[in-house]
Design a protein around this motif. Structure first.
Motif, short mmCIF file in Angstrom:
data_model
loop_
_atom_site.label_atom_id
_atom_site.label_comp_id
_atom_site.label_asym_id
_atom_site.label_seq_id
_atom_site.Cartn_x
_atom_site.Cartn_y
_atom_site.Cartn_z
N SER A 33 66.38 61.83 39.86
CA SER A 33 66.46 62.92 38.86
C SER A 33 67.89 63.31 38.50
O SER A 33 68.08 64.26 37.75
N SER A 42 61.29 65.60 33.38
CA SER A 42 61.45 65.96 34.79
C SER A 42 60.42 65.17 35.60
O SER A 42 59.51 64.57 35.04
N ARG A 43 60.60 65.20 36.91
CA ARG A 43 59.67 64.48 37.77
C ARG A 43 59.41 65.27 39.04
O ARG A 43 60.28 66.02 39.50
N ASP A 44 58.22 65.10 39.59
CA ASP A 44 57.84 65.71 40.85
C ASP A 44 57.33 64.57 41.73
O ASP A 44 56.19 64.13 41.59
N ASP A 45 58.17 64.08 42.61
CA ASP A 45 57.80 62.93 43.42
C ASP A 45 56.69 63.26 44.41
O ASP A 45 55.93 62.38 44.82
N LYS A 83 54.13 64.84 43.71
CA LYS A 83 52.90 64.69 42.96
C LYS A 83 52.81 63.36 42.22
O LYS A 83 51.86 63.12 41.47
#
Length: 121
Positions: free
Chosen positions: A55, A71-74, A76
């Protein structure tokens, strides 16, 4: 191997907002850059945004800078594209893609089926 499925598209009025989600399967999601691309009717597929594996690096097409945020949510296994101040010219099928490496410069190897975004004037 990573597989991706997009969601969150729809019909919105100009000036409105949408958030696209891309759910990825595979244990190596956190090691892949992720990107969003779009294709409008009769046009070539074009780059929208990308994000590195950690990120720390993001890039945007000039046409969406200041309006879209990737954006990212690793935890999830999900990458997002927040789209604000939408314009009719943003109308397209939006595709999520998993990169072949840590950064998008390695290219994309896994594509979703796309989600339609339509912005009315």
């Amino acid at each position: 191997q990573v597989q991706v499925v997009e969601s969150g598209g729809g019909l919105v009025q100009a000036g409105g907002s949408l958030r696209l989600s891309c759910a990825a399967s595979g244990r190596t999601f956190s090691r892949h850059a992720m990107g969003w691309l779009r294709q409008a009717p009769g046009k070539e597929r074009e780059f929208v945004a990308d994000i590195s594996w950690n990120s720390r690096s993001t890039h945007y097409a000039d046409s969406v800078k200041g309006r879209f945020t990737i954006s990212r949510d690793d935890a999830k296994n999900t990458v997002y594209l927040q789209m604000n101040s939408l314009k009719p010219e943003d109308t397209a099928v939006y595709y999520c893609a998993a990169g072949l490496g840590y950064y998008a410069t390695a290219g994309y190897g896994h594509w979703g089926q796309g989600t339609q975004v339509t912005v009315s004037s």
